[in-house]
Design a protein around this motif. Structure first.
Motif, PDB file in Angstrom:
ATOM      1  N   ARG A  83      51.813  25.157  50.029  1.00 13.27           N
ATOM      2  CA  ARG A  83      50.652  24.805  49.204  1.00 13.27           C
ATOM      3  C   ARG A  83      51.015  25.026  47.736  1.00 13.27           C
ATOM      4  O   ARG A  83      51.293  26.161  47.319  1.00 13.27           O
TER       5      ARG A  83
ATOM      6  N   GLY B 164      41.656  32.121  40.566  1.00 10.28           N
ATOM      7  CA  GLY B 164      42.431  31.302  41.504  1.00 10.28           C
ATOM      8  C   GLY B 164      43.183  30.156  40.847  1.00 10.28           C
ATOM      9  O   GLY B 164      43.779  29.320  41.522  1.00 10.28           O
TER      10      GLY B 164
ATOM     11  N   LYS C  74      47.015  32.168  37.308  1.00  9.54           N
ATOM     12  CA  LYS C  74      47.468  33.026  36.203  1.00  9.54           C
ATOM     13  C   LYS C  74      48.389  34.130  36.713  1.00  9.54           C
ATOM     14  O   LYS C  74      49.474  34.341  36.171  1.00  9.54           O
ATOM     15  N   THR C  75      47.920  34.861  37.743  1.00  7.52           N
ATOM     16  CA  THR C  75      48.735  35.979  38.235  1.00  7.52           C
ATOM     17  C   THR C  75      50.060  35.468  38.814  1.00  7.52           C
ATOM     18  O   THR C  75      51.113  36.084  38.604  1.00  7.52           O
ATOM     19  N   THR C  76      50.007  34.337  39.483  1.00  9.66           N
ATOM     20  CA  THR C  76      51.251  33.776  40.045  1.00  9.66           C
ATOM     21  C   THR C  76      52.233  33.482  38.906  1.00  9.66           C
ATOM     22  O   THR C  76      53.430  33.811  39.000  1.00  9.66           O
TER      23      THR C  76
HETATM   24  N1  LIG Z   1      50.798  35.786  48.087  1.00  8.86           N
HETATM   25  C1  LIG Z   1      50.083  34.670  48.202  1.00  8.86           C
HETATM   26  N2  LIG Z   1      50.138  33.922  49.331  1.00  8.86           N
HETATM   27  C2  LIG Z   1      49.434  32.773  49.444  1.00  8.86           C
HETATM   28  N3  LIG Z   1      48.629  32.284  48.483  1.00  8.86           N
HETATM   29  C3  LIG Z   1      48.527  32.974  47.333  1.00  8.86           C
HETATM   30  C4  LIG Z   1      49.240  34.209  47.136  1.00  8.86           C
HETATM   31  N4  LIG Z   1      48.953  34.674  45.894  1.00  8.86           N
HETATM   32  C5  LIG Z   1      48.082  33.788  45.359  1.00  8.86           C
HETATM   33  N5  LIG Z   1      47.828  32.779  46.213  1.00  8.86           N
HETATM   34  C6  LIG Z   1      46.957  31.608  45.951  1.00  8.86           C
HETATM   35  O1  LIG Z   1      47.447  30.961  44.792  1.00  8.86           O
HETATM   36  C7  LIG Z   1      46.370  30.485  43.987  1.00  8.86           C
HETATM   37  C8  LIG Z   1      46.498  31.064  42.585  1.00  8.86           C
HETATM   38  O2  LIG Z   1      46.245  32.467  42.673  1.00  8.86           O
HETATM   39  P1  LIG Z   1      46.417  33.463  41.439  1.00  8.86           P
HETATM   40  O3  LIG Z   1      46.169  34.841  41.937  1.00  8.86           O
HETATM   41  O4  LIG Z   1      47.707  33.178  40.769  1.00  8.86           O
HETATM   42  O5  LIG Z   1      45.225  32.981  40.501  1.00  8.86           O
HETATM   43  P2  LIG Z   1      44.553  33.733  39.266  1.00  8.86           P
HETATM   44  O6  LIG Z   1      44.290  32.676  38.249  1.00  8.86           O
HETATM   45  O7  LIG Z   1      45.358  34.893  38.852  1.00  8.86           O
HETATM   46  O8  LIG Z   1      43.180  34.204  39.883  1.00  8.86           O
HETATM   47  P3  LIG Z   1      42.367  35.584  39.653  1.00  8.86           P
HETATM   48  O9  LIG Z   1      41.771  35.481  38.297  1.00  8.86           O
HETATM   49  O10 LIG Z   1      41.359  35.508  40.751  1.00  8.86           O
HETATM   50  O11 LIG Z   1      43.338  36.710  39.804  1.00  8.86           O
HETATM   51  C9  LIG Z   1      45.085  30.880  44.695  1.00  8.86           C
HETATM   52  O12 LIG Z   1      44.646  29.770  45.441  1.00  8.86           O
HETATM   53  C10 LIG Z   1      45.523  32.007  45.621  1.00  8.86           C
HETATM   54  O13 LIG Z   1      44.730  32.019  46.778  1.00  8.86           O
END
Ligand SMILES: Nc1ncnc2c1ncn2[C@@H]1O[C@H](COP(=O)(O)OP(=O)(O)OP(=O)(O)O)[C@@H](O)[C@H]1O
Length: 308
Positions: free
Chosen positions: A18, A41, A44-46
């Motif tokens: 995905r 979601g 950002k964290t990714t």
């Molecule tokens: N380890 C993982 N395995 C599978 N999917 C993941 C994983 N980490 C994040 N995701 C998915 O990747 C997408 C981006 O997530 P991410 O945590 O990077 O977003 P974000 O902008 O930091 O959100 P938030 O503000 O909620 O922390 C989301 O759909 C999340 O469900």
């Protein structure tokens, strides 16, 4: 232009097939407070985990301080400090002792502890146990940990999450001071535009893994266009009419009809069009889009602003 401290080149990432990041080309200039904005979601964290090497990225996809993150990992890590959400703290130890643990692990000079405590204004509370710290003090201690080693770049993931307004203001002032007085580049993620608006010099807006805007605050403000609120005896019919005439509707329901316009002459044209079709006009009111509106538009109808 200032040299780029962070660059990503067509950076994408998938979790189990995905795709959550699509072709990200970030450019973070030295000395900036770079707000990395996006709803929950959005990725950002990714992105931050990729920047820190906590998730493996392809070679040549990320450059930090002009060096490839895969081949110069140690050299890069020595120049950056990071805080991902809440810091991992030993609550039975004092703030100073928590810093000491990190200092030993990072083999940093002992003198730095006083320096970072002073920078985050925790010198007076350094001997107190962390379990007695407020959430804001814990976040500041987390930032102090990231500052050990005097890094050039700070990467902070949602550092104000869960803080009260006083805690948020303290972090805001700290980040401004770190950038303006100590020359740090600060890359900070948030889902709150209002908060970033107060401190960021540059912004990137991410939604569903796509970058919808990147530039200075001034460039973002330039995208703000005027809008016209329209009130008639039949807003749904008016919305249809305006849409057919080629206007972009930002909001349209029975209660509210908001149309993007490029200049005042369009107000007269809209007035004329509605009257011509026999509609009763109760109000036409022009106002400037707020940045909040623009953020909403960028993350929900990006096609309407991207090509301006
Ligand atoms: N380890 C993982 N395995 C599978 N999917 C993941 C994983 N980490 C994040 N995701 C998915 O990747 C997408 C981006 O997530 P991410 O945590 O990077 O977003 P974000 O902008 O930091 O959100 P938030 O503000 O909620 O922390 C989301 O759909 C999340 O469900």
């Amino acid at each position: 232009m200032a040299p780029l401290v962070i660059e990503t080149h067509h950076l994408s990432h998938a979790f189990r097939n995905r795709l959550v990041l699509h072709d990200l080309n970030l450019q973070v200039p030295a000395g900036s407070i770079f707000g990395f904005l996006g709803p929950n979601g959005s990725g950002k964290t990714t992105t931050i985990r990729l920047l820190l090497g906590l998730i493996r990225c392809p070679q040549n996809a990320i450059r930090l301080f002009g060096k490839d993150s895969r081949t110069h990992r140690l050299e890069i890590l020595n120049r950056l400090g990071a805080l991902i959400e809440s810091p991992a703290l030993y609550t039975h130890l004092s703030g100073r002792d928590n810093l000491e643990v990190i200092r030993l692990a990072r083999q940093v000079d002992k003198k730095q502890i006083d320096r970072v405590l002073d920078r985050v204004q925790l010198s007076g509370d350094a001997h107190q146990k962390v379990r007695e710290y407020s959430l804001g003090m814990r976040q500041r201690l987390g930032i102090a940990m990231a500052l050990l080693g005097d890094p050039d770049l700070l990467i902070l993931d949602e550092p104000t999450n869960g803080l009260d307004p006083v805690g948020i203001r303290e972090i805001r002032e700290l980040l401004i001071e770190l950038s303006q007085q100590h020359g740090k580049t600060v890359f900070v993620s948030s889902h709150l535009l209002g908060e970033m608006e107060k401190i960021a010099t540059h912004l990137a807006i991410l939604n569903e893994g796509h970058l919808h805007f990147q530039g200075t605050m001034a460039q973002l403000q330039h995208l703000q266009s005027p809008v016209l609120s329209v009130e008639t005896n039949d807003n749904m019919a008016a919305a249809n009419l305006l849409q057919h005439a080629g206007y972009h509707l930002q909001e349209s329901d029975a209660e509210r009809l908001v149309v993007s316009i490029s200049d005042r002459r369009q107000i007269a044209a809209i007035n004329h069009l509605l009257l011509e079709r026999g509609m009763s006009i109760y109000a036409l009111q022009m106002h400037q889009q707020t940045l909040e509106d623009l953020f909403f538009t960028l993350t929900s109808h990006p096609e309407t602003v991207e090509n301006r």
